[in-house]
Design a protein around this motif. Structure first.
Motif, PDB file in Angstrom:
ATOM      1  N   ARG A 195     -16.041 -32.110  -6.962  1.00 33.68           N
ATOM      2  CA  ARG A 195     -17.312 -32.235  -6.257  1.00 33.68           C
ATOM      3  C   ARG A 195     -17.641 -30.936  -5.533  1.00 33.68           C
ATOM      4  NH1 ARG A 195     -17.811 -37.560  -3.442  1.00 33.68           N
ATOM      5  NH2 ARG A 195     -18.214 -38.067  -5.594  1.00 33.68           N
ATOM      6  N   GLY A 196     -18.866 -30.463  -5.720  1.00 31.21           N
ATOM      7  CA  GLY A 196     -19.313 -29.250  -5.067  1.00 31.21           C
ATOM      8  C   GLY A 196     -19.061 -27.987  -5.874  1.00 31.21           C
ATOM      9  N   ILE A 197     -18.254 -28.082  -6.916  1.00 28.23           N
ATOM     10  CA  ILE A 197     -17.960 -26.904  -7.735  1.00 28.23           C
ATOM     11  C   ILE A 197     -19.104 -26.636  -8.717  1.00 28.23           C
ATOM     12  CG2 ILE A 197     -16.417 -25.989  -9.519  1.00 28.23           C
ATOM     13  CD1 ILE A 197     -14.126 -27.435  -8.101  1.00 28.23           C
ATOM     14  N   TRP A 198     -19.632 -27.701  -9.310  1.00 31.52           N
ATOM     15  CA  TRP A 198     -20.686 -27.567 -10.299  1.00 31.52           C
ATOM     16  C   TRP A 198     -22.051 -27.540  -9.617  1.00 31.52           C
ATOM     17  CZ3 TRP A 198     -18.894 -26.500 -14.981  1.00 31.52           C
ATOM     18  CH2 TRP A 198     -17.598 -26.879 -15.277  1.00 31.52           C
ATOM     19  N   SER A 199     -22.977 -26.863 -10.245  1.00 36.94           N
ATOM     20  CA  SER A 199     -24.317 -26.778  -9.673  1.00 36.94           C
ATOM     21  C   SER A 199     -25.156 -28.013  -9.985  1.00 36.94           C
ATOM     22  CB  SER A 199     -25.031 -25.527 -10.195  1.00 36.94           C
ATOM     23  OG  SER A 199     -25.143 -25.589 -11.610  1.00 36.94           O
ATOM     24  N   MET A 200     -24.678 -28.868 -10.873  1.00 38.89           N
ATOM     25  CA  MET A 200     -25.414 -30.092 -11.197  1.00 38.89           C
ATOM     26  C   MET A 200     -24.446 -31.251 -11.393  1.00 38.89           C
ATOM     27  SD  MET A 200     -26.386 -29.537 -15.290  1.00 38.89           S
ATOM     28  CE  MET A 200     -28.052 -29.386 -14.931  1.00 38.89           C
ATOM     29  N   ASP A 201     -24.978 -32.461 -11.370  1.00 33.48           N
ATOM     30  CA  ASP A 201     -24.196 -33.663 -11.587  1.00 33.48           C
ATOM     31  C   ASP A 201     -23.585 -33.627 -12.987  1.00 33.48           C
ATOM     32  OD1 ASP A 201     -23.530 -36.518 -10.836  1.00 33.48           O
ATOM     33  OD2 ASP A 201     -24.670 -36.840 -12.686  1.00 33.48           O
ATOM     34  N   TYR A 215     -25.290 -32.805 -16.635  1.00 35.30           N
ATOM     35  CA  TYR A 215     -24.789 -31.706 -17.457  1.00 35.30           C
ATOM     36  C   TYR A 215     -24.534 -32.163 -18.892  1.00 35.30           C
ATOM     37  CZ  TYR A 215     -21.729 -27.920 -19.023  1.00 35.30           C
ATOM     38  OH  TYR A 215     -21.159 -26.883 -19.729  1.00 35.30           O
TER      39      TYR A 215
END
Length: 68
Positions: A48-54, A58
């Motif tokens: 959580r928080g690493i990716w710029s989108m859900d 994605y």
């Protein structure tokens, strides 16, 4: 009759030595499942928080890109 019921009927016919073998195998498999479940739970939510989108968004985007 369900498969489970059939298996239980077959188990009822086994001698104690073979019942022990079955018990040990079932116990081993349940232990493996429990261990894997605990390991996966340990890492759940770590990204959580690493990716710029859900993550689901994605995947949907990747599918659209490959189809379109």
């Amino acid at each position: 009759m369900s498969l489970t019921e059939q298996i239980i009927q077959e188990i009822d016919l086994l001698p104690p030595t073979e019942l022990e073998v079955i018990y040990q195998e079932v116990a081993r498999r349940m232990s493996n499942i429990s261990r894997a479940t605990k390991l996966l739970a340990k890492y759940r939510g770590k990204g959580r928080g690493i990716w710029s989108m859900d993550a689901q968004d994605y995947v949907k985007q990747l599918r659209q890109d490959t189809r379109g």
